[in-house]
Design a protein around this motif. Structure first.
Motif, PDB file in Angstrom:
ATOM      1  N   VAL A  72       0.878  -1.366   0.021  1.00  0.00           N
ATOM      2  CA  VAL A  72      -0.070  -0.028  -0.001  1.00  0.00           C
ATOM      3  C   VAL A  72       0.763   1.323  -0.057  1.00  0.00           C
ATOM      4  CG1 VAL A  72      -1.880  -1.279   1.310  1.00  0.00           C
ATOM      5  CG2 VAL A  72      -0.135   0.098   2.531  1.00  0.00           C
ATOM      6  N   ASP A  73       0.334   2.249  -0.563  1.00  0.00           N
ATOM      7  CA  ASP A  73       1.029   3.454  -0.616  1.00  0.00           C
ATOM      8  C   ASP A  73       0.354   4.648  -0.062  1.00  0.00           C
ATOM      9  OD1 ASP A  73      -0.559   4.131  -2.620  1.00  0.00           O
ATOM     10  OD2 ASP A  73       0.961   4.480  -4.216  1.00  0.00           O
ATOM     11  N   GLY A  74      -0.783   4.427   0.333  1.00  0.00           N
ATOM     12  CA  GLY A  74      -1.658   5.754   0.931  1.00  0.00           C
ATOM     13  C   GLY A  74      -2.323   6.563  -0.045  1.00  0.00           C
ATOM     14  N   ARG A  75      -2.372   6.007  -1.352  1.00  0.00           N
ATOM     15  CA  ARG A  75      -2.861   6.892  -2.363  1.00  0.00           C
ATOM     16  C   ARG A  75      -3.680   5.827  -3.625  1.00  0.00           C
ATOM     17  NH1 ARG A  75      -0.642  11.276  -1.842  1.00  0.00           N
ATOM     18  NH2 ARG A  75      -1.016  12.215  -4.069  1.00  0.00           N
ATOM     19  N   THR A  76      -4.655   6.605  -4.082  1.00  0.00           N
ATOM     20  CA  THR A  76      -5.319   5.633  -5.097  1.00  0.00           C
ATOM     21  C   THR A  76      -5.532   6.795  -6.442  1.00  0.00           C
ATOM     22  OG1 THR A  76      -7.468   4.568  -5.918  1.00  0.00           O
ATOM     23  CG2 THR A  76      -7.709   6.345  -4.286  1.00  0.00           C
ATOM     24  N   LYS A  77      -5.354   6.529  -7.701  1.00  0.00           N
ATOM     25  CA  LYS A  77      -5.543   7.350  -8.571  1.00  0.00           C
ATOM     26  C   LYS A  77      -4.680   8.646  -8.220  1.00  0.00           C
ATOM     27  CE  LYS A  77     -10.291   5.717  -9.598  1.00  0.00           C
ATOM     28  NZ  LYS A  77     -11.600   5.992  -9.829  1.00  0.00           N
ATOM     29  N   ARG A  78      -3.511   8.483  -7.883  1.00  0.00           N
ATOM     30  CA  ARG A  78      -2.451   9.727  -7.761  1.00  0.00           C
ATOM     31  C   ARG A  78      -3.057  10.639  -6.484  1.00  0.00           C
ATOM     32  NH1 ARG A  78      -1.268   8.810 -13.112  1.00  0.00           N
ATOM     33  NH2 ARG A  78       1.040   7.950 -13.033  1.00  0.00           N
ATOM     34  N   GLU A  79      -4.330  10.192  -5.896  1.00  0.00           N
ATOM     35  CA  GLU A  79      -4.704  11.156  -4.743  1.00  0.00           C
ATOM     36  C   GLU A  79      -4.674  10.345  -3.558  1.00  0.00           C
ATOM     37  OE1 GLU A  79      -6.202  14.226  -5.412  1.00  0.00           O
ATOM     38  OE2 GLU A  79      -5.620  14.177  -7.312  1.00  0.00           O
ATOM     39  N   ALA A  80      -4.697  11.132  -2.263  1.00  0.00           N
ATOM     40  CA  ALA A  80      -4.562  10.507  -1.301  1.00  0.00           C
ATOM     41  C   ALA A  80      -5.921   9.294  -0.869  1.00  0.00           C
ATOM     42  CB  ALA A  80      -4.574  11.260   0.190  1.00  0.00           C
ATOM     43  N   VAL A  81      -5.838   8.334  -0.257  1.00  0.00           N
ATOM     44  CA  VAL A  81      -7.097   7.631   0.261  1.00  0.00           C
ATOM     45  C   VAL A  81      -7.750   8.344   1.445  1.00  0.00           C
ATOM     46  CG1 VAL A  81      -6.521   5.575  -0.763  1.00  0.00           C
ATOM     47  CG2 VAL A  81      -5.822   5.874   1.583  1.00  0.00           C
ATOM     48  N   ASP A  82      -9.174   8.029   1.569  1.00  0.00           N
ATOM     49  CA  ASP A  82      -9.601   8.561   2.712  1.00  0.00           C
ATOM     50  C   ASP A  82      -9.057   8.122   3.903  1.00  0.00           C
ATOM     51  OD1 ASP A  82     -11.074   6.290   3.485  1.00  0.00           O
ATOM     52  OD2 ASP A  82     -12.575   6.988   2.087  1.00  0.00           O
ATOM     53  N   ASP A  83      -9.379   8.764   4.998  1.00  0.00           N
ATOM     54  CA  ASP A  83      -8.845   8.321   6.522  1.00  0.00           C
ATOM     55  C   ASP A  83      -9.228   6.820   6.844  1.00  0.00           C
ATOM     56  OD1 ASP A  83      -7.557  10.877   6.461  1.00  0.00           O
ATOM     57  OD2 ASP A  83      -8.943  11.551   8.041  1.00  0.00           O
ATOM     58  N   GLU A  84     -10.596   6.305   6.510  1.00  0.00           N
ATOM     59  CA  GLU A  84     -10.789   5.236   7.048  1.00  0.00           C
ATOM     60  C   GLU A  84     -10.215   4.030   6.355  1.00  0.00           C
ATOM     61  OE1 GLU A  84     -14.919   2.192   6.663  1.00  0.00           O
ATOM     62  OE2 GLU A  84     -15.130   4.383   6.084  1.00  0.00           O
ATOM     63  N   ILE A  85      -9.697   4.097   4.966  1.00  0.00           N
ATOM     64  CA  ILE A  85      -8.985   3.397   4.172  1.00  0.00           C
ATOM     65  C   ILE A  85      -7.414   3.282   4.522  1.00  0.00           C
ATOM     66  CG2 ILE A  85      -8.107   2.756   1.791  1.00  0.00           C
ATOM     67  CD1 ILE A  85     -10.949   3.621   0.521  1.00  0.00           C
ATOM     68  N   ARG A  86      -6.965   4.489   4.734  1.00  0.00           N
ATOM     69  CA  ARG A  86      -5.537   4.475   5.207  1.00  0.00           C
ATOM     70  C   ARG A  86      -5.424   3.944   6.650  1.00  0.00           C
ATOM     71  NH1 ARG A  86      -4.845   9.577   6.634  1.00  0.00           N
ATOM     72  NH2 ARG A  86      -4.999   9.017   8.780  1.00  0.00           N
TER      73      ARG A  86
END
Length: 194
Positions: A72-86
């Motif tokens: 994991v890298d904390g991102r999806t589609k080059r945007e930060a994932v939301d807090d719940e997912i992170r």
């Protein structure tokens, strides 16, 4: 959490392979069937499960399955994932490595090898980008393992590891720029060798 890239003196030594521009279009095509329901995807999993991507890992966890290896890298589609997912996907991170976008670095390949060789579920937190690690994961995972990664806007791609898939990924990785000889040596090394 351990960092697997502790030797800053070897900064030039970090990059193994770089994705050439002319290969980018080939990687847009999914390497296996696309599934939007994690529970249904898991019904087809019979063996170790390697998840590449935050949203994929999150959906597998939500379906009640901890991947054997998650990147994991904390991102999806080059945007930060939301807090719940992170929070869900990084809470068990045990290895942290750097891997720049469009590259495969020494630390991420060593971390992948280490994660595949342990019986404990392992989450690798990547500073940079983890997308390309699906390719060496398919080569290094045992026969019958599943590698699952995200296809933006479509769902989760499920690749069941076979000799044919390994061969296809080897051919693709051979076309990357960089030190392919060292890459293969690291990827195929016994964990005790590295």
């Amino acid at each position: 959490m351990t960092r697997d890239d502790q030797n800053p003196a070897n900064a030039d030594d970090e990059q193994l392979l770089l994705l050439p521009d002319d290969l980018r279009h080939e990687l847009k095509e999914p390497l296996g069937p696309i599934e939007t329901d994690a529970s249904r995807l898991l019904e087809a999993v019979d063996g170790p499960l390697i998840a590449v991507g935050d949203v994929v890992t999150y959906h597998l966890l939500e379906a009640g399955h901890q991947p054997d290896v998650a990147l994991v890298d904390g991102r999806t589609k080059r945007e930060a994932v939301d807090d719940e997912i992170r929070d869900a996907v990084t809470s068990g991170a045990s290895i942290e490595v750097r891997n720049p976008p469009a590259e495969l670095s020494v630390p991420v390949i060593r971390a992948l090898r280490r994660a595949l060789s342990t019986d404990e579920p392992t989450t690798i937190l990547v500073d940079g980008e983890e997308d390309l690690v699906a390719l060496p994961a398919i080569v290094a995972a045992p026969e019958g393992a599943s590698v699952v990664y995200g296809q933006p806007g479509e769902g989760m791609v499920h690749v069941e590891v076979t000799d044919d898939h390994r061969s296809e990924m080897r051919d693709l990785l051979e076309r990357f720029e960089g030190d392919t000889e060292r890459f293969w040596a690291l990827l195929e090394a016994d964990e005790t060798d590295s």
